[in-house]
Write a protein that holds these residues in place. Sequence first.
Motif, short mmCIF file in Angstrom:
data_model
loop_
_atom_site.label_atom_id
_atom_site.label_comp_id
_atom_site.label_asym_id
_atom_site.label_seq_id
_atom_site.Cartn_x
_atom_site.Cartn_y
_atom_site.Cartn_z
N GLN A 6 0.83 -1.19 0.00
CA GLN A 6 0.00 0.00 0.00
C GLN A 6 0.87 1.25 0.00
OE1 GLN A 6 -3.02 -1.67 3.29
NE2 GLN A 6 -3.70 0.26 2.36
N TRP A 34 -10.98 -3.36 0.42
CA TRP A 34 -10.58 -2.13 1.11
C TRP A 34 -11.36 -2.06 2.43
CZ3 TRP A 34 -6.71 1.15 0.00
CH2 TRP A 34 -6.20 1.19 -1.30
N TYR A 35 -10.62 -1.91 3.52
CA TYR A 35 -11.21 -1.77 4.85
C TYR A 35 -10.76 -0.43 5.44
CZ TYR A 35 -12.09 -6.86 4.83
OH TYR A 35 -12.52 -8.13 4.53
N ARG A 36 -11.55 0.05 6.39
CA ARG A 36 -11.20 1.26 7.11
C ARG A 36 -11.24 0.95 8.60
NH1 ARG A 36 -14.74 6.67 6.30
NH2 ARG A 36 -16.37 5.31 7.16
N THR A 38 -11.18 2.73 12.39
CA THR A 38 -11.26 3.91 13.25
C THR A 38 -11.51 3.46 14.67
OG1 THR A 38 -13.65 4.14 12.94
CG2 THR A 38 -12.23 5.33 11.40
N LEU A 46 -15.14 -1.38 3.13
CA LEU A 46 -15.60 -0.32 2.25
C LEU A 46 -16.12 -0.91 0.94
CD1 LEU A 46 -12.77 2.31 2.79
CD2 LEU A 46 -15.05 2.27 3.81
N PHE A 65 -16.43 8.96 -1.98
CA PHE A 65 -15.50 7.84 -2.06
C PHE A 65 -15.72 7.09 -3.37
CE2 PHE A 65 -13.65 7.10 2.25
CZ PHE A 65 -14.22 8.19 2.89
N LEU A 77 -8.22 3.83 -4.14
CA LEU A 77 -9.36 4.33 -3.37
C LEU A 77 -9.20 5.84 -3.33
CD1 LEU A 77 -11.84 3.75 -1.50
CD2 LEU A 77 -10.23 3.75 0.40
N ASP A 86 -12.91 11.66 7.62
CA ASP A 86 -12.33 10.57 6.84
C ASP A 86 -11.00 10.10 7.42
OD1 ASP A 86 -13.30 12.38 3.84
OD2 ASP A 86 -14.46 10.97 5.07
N TYR A 90 -6.55 3.07 6.48
CA TYR A 90 -7.19 2.35 5.38
C TYR A 90 -6.32 1.15 5.01
CZ TYR A 90 -10.32 6.30 4.96
OH TYR A 90 -11.26 7.26 5.23
N CYS A 92 -5.81 -2.38 2.69
CA CYS A 92 -6.11 -3.17 1.52
C CYS A 92 -5.75 -4.62 1.85
CB CYS A 92 -5.30 -2.67 0.33
SG CYS A 92 -5.52 -3.60 -1.19
N GLY A 109 -1.30 -0.75 5.61
CA GLY A 109 -2.25 0.34 5.78
C GLY A 109 -1.71 1.70 5.40
#
Lengths: 115, 116
Positions: A6, A34-36, A38, A46, A65, A77, A86, A90, A92, A109
Amino acid sequence: DAGVIQSPRHEVTEMGQEVTLRCKPISGHNSLFWYRQTMMRGLELLIYFNNNVPIDDSGMPEDRFSAKMPNASFSTLKIQPSEPRDSAVYFCASSFGGAGNQPQHFGDGTRLSIL
Amino acid sequence: AQSVTQLGSHVSVSEGALVLLRCNYSSSVPPYLFWYVQYPNQGLQLLLKYTSAATLVKGINGFEAEFKKSETSFHLTKPSAHMSDAAEYFCAVIMPGDTGRRALTFGSGTRLQVQP
């Protein structure tokens, strides 16, 4: 073997700017995710692609997005315009096969900060 | 819809003590189950997976997990904790079948601290 790659690892930008995150999956893998991550929401999907085709984009927050996979070895992305909410990490991930029992391999990430 | 619950957002053990991290799933059929570990500023690394073969699954770094259908659980254990085990651990599920969702659904994570 190279893992999921990434770029960039870190991104700091101002609100309103366009942000593009990049991912190179493991060679031979045909699914890309794709994940996020937080603090508030944890890890959430995502979008994911199978054989370069988007299969499930229900996790994409809103029209700001977008994600593309023009070929088997590259995905992006994009966030436009970016907002402070945002800010997140992130990830992958890629896997081989569509049966669901194959493990997903994660990149390190991109830590995104929107000021 | 499937979901996964991890009891305990923080677990602290002494070095050499048993590690037990709890994971329960909620779905009408047994899903594929995974445990991942995340070290600071890194991505997620697969520890082990259950895919309807043996119910006791052995993974890397001495970890193992047992699938118990009657309890809808997939708890992660390690007999003796090491300082290097300090990290965040995630339980995740995928539903089997051709029409199943292929993306992982994650639990909220458990941060493991190992005290010297």
